[in-house]
Structures are given as C-alpha cells and as structure tokens.
Design a protein around this motif. Sequence first.
Motif, short mmCIF file in Angstrom:
data_model
loop_
_atom_site.label_atom_id
_atom_site.label_comp_id
_atom_site.label_asym_id
_atom_site.label_seq_id
_atom_site.Cartn_x
_atom_site.Cartn_y
_atom_site.Cartn_z
N GLY A 1 0.81 -1.22 0.00
CA GLY A 1 0.00 0.00 0.00
C GLY A 1 0.84 1.26 0.00
O GLY A 1 0.52 2.22 -0.69
N ASP B 1 0.84 3.84 -3.23
CA ASP B 1 0.39 5.21 -2.98
C ASP B 1 1.45 6.26 -3.33
O ASP B 1 1.16 7.44 -3.37
CB ASP B 1 -0.03 5.38 -1.51
CG ASP B 1 -1.31 4.61 -1.19
OD1 ASP B 1 -2.03 4.22 -2.13
OD2 ASP B 1 -1.57 4.40 0.01
N TYR C 1 5.33 3.30 -7.37
CA TYR C 1 4.36 2.53 -8.15
C TYR C 1 4.86 2.35 -9.58
O TYR C 1 4.72 1.27 -10.17
CB TYR C 1 2.99 3.21 -8.13
CG TYR C 1 1.89 2.43 -8.78
CD1 TYR C 1 1.62 1.11 -8.42
CD2 TYR C 1 1.10 3.00 -9.78
CE1 TYR C 1 0.60 0.39 -9.02
CE2 TYR C 1 0.07 2.29 -10.38
CZ TYR C 1 -0.17 0.98 -9.99
OH TYR C 1 -1.18 0.27 -10.59
N PRO D 1 -8.96 -6.51 -7.29
CA PRO D 1 -9.22 -6.72 -5.87
C PRO D 1 -8.04 -7.35 -5.12
O PRO D 1 -7.88 -7.14 -3.93
CB PRO D 1 -10.42 -7.66 -5.84
CG PRO D 1 -11.01 -7.63 -7.20
CD PRO D 1 -9.94 -7.18 -8.13
N LEU E 1 -5.04 -6.56 -5.36
CA LEU E 1 -4.17 -5.46 -4.94
C LEU E 1 -4.61 -4.96 -3.57
O LEU E 1 -3.79 -4.76 -2.68
CB LEU E 1 -4.20 -4.33 -5.96
CG LEU E 1 -3.43 -3.07 -5.60
CD1 LEU E 1 -1.94 -3.36 -5.49
CD2 LEU E 1 -3.66 -2.00 -6.64
N ASN E 2 -5.89 -4.78 -3.38
CA ASN E 2 -6.40 -4.30 -2.09
C ASN E 2 -6.11 -5.31 -0.98
O ASN E 2 -5.81 -4.91 0.14
CB ASN E 2 -7.89 -4.00 -2.17
CG ASN E 2 -8.17 -2.75 -2.96
OD1 ASN E 2 -7.35 -1.84 -3.01
ND2 ASN E 2 -9.31 -2.70 -3.61
N MET E 3 -6.18 -6.58 -1.30
CA MET E 3 -5.91 -7.61 -0.29
C MET E 3 -4.45 -7.59 0.15
O MET E 3 -4.14 -7.90 1.30
CB MET E 3 -6.28 -8.99 -0.83
CG MET E 3 -7.76 -9.20 -0.98
SD MET E 3 -8.20 -10.77 -1.76
CE MET E 3 -7.30 -11.94 -0.80
N ARG F 1 -2.38 -4.90 0.21
CA ARG F 1 -1.87 -3.58 0.63
C ARG F 1 -1.15 -3.61 1.97
O ARG F 1 -0.23 -2.85 2.19
CB ARG F 1 -3.01 -2.56 0.67
CG ARG F 1 -3.48 -2.13 -0.70
CD ARG F 1 -4.55 -1.06 -0.59
NE ARG F 1 -4.03 0.17 -0.03
CZ ARG F 1 -3.41 1.13 -0.72
NH1 ARG F 1 -3.24 1.00 -2.02
NH2 ARG F 1 -2.97 2.22 -0.13
#
Length: 70
Positions: A10, A14, A19, A34, A36-38, A40
């Motif tokens: 994350g 950010d 990145y 999704p 990626l969110n898991m 972070r």
Amino acid sequence: MAFNAENKLGELVDNEAAYAVLLKHWPKLGTAGPMLNMGRGMSLKQIAGFPQAELSADTLQAIVSDLENL
C-alpha cells in the motif's frame, strides 16, 4: 522516504514513483484488481512468497534495487 522489500504494498502503490517502479518490473500488478487491495498490508517480501503473485526472487531484487535509488 527510503523504500525496500519490507515496505507494505500500500505504501508503494500510494507513492507515484514507487508505483512506477513496481509496474516497470511487475506489470501484472496493474491488472491485479481486488487482489491489490488484499495485499496492501503485506510487504513485497511477503507477497513474493505466494506463487500466484508471480514475483520471482530476481524480479523482487530488481524492484528493490530501483526503489532504493528513488
């Protein structure tokens, strides 16, 4: 901020420059959705331990090398 393999995904996502480094070496990240969110809250080192991440030791080292130069 200094970056390395212990940084959380994350934090790296950010940061625009970090990145860009990730996408340069690990383009699959750009389509992770999704997943990626898991990830972070996990470090790059931790993520590399999952085969489905398709993040080899060589790729991880190339990422870390570029991140250290930011």
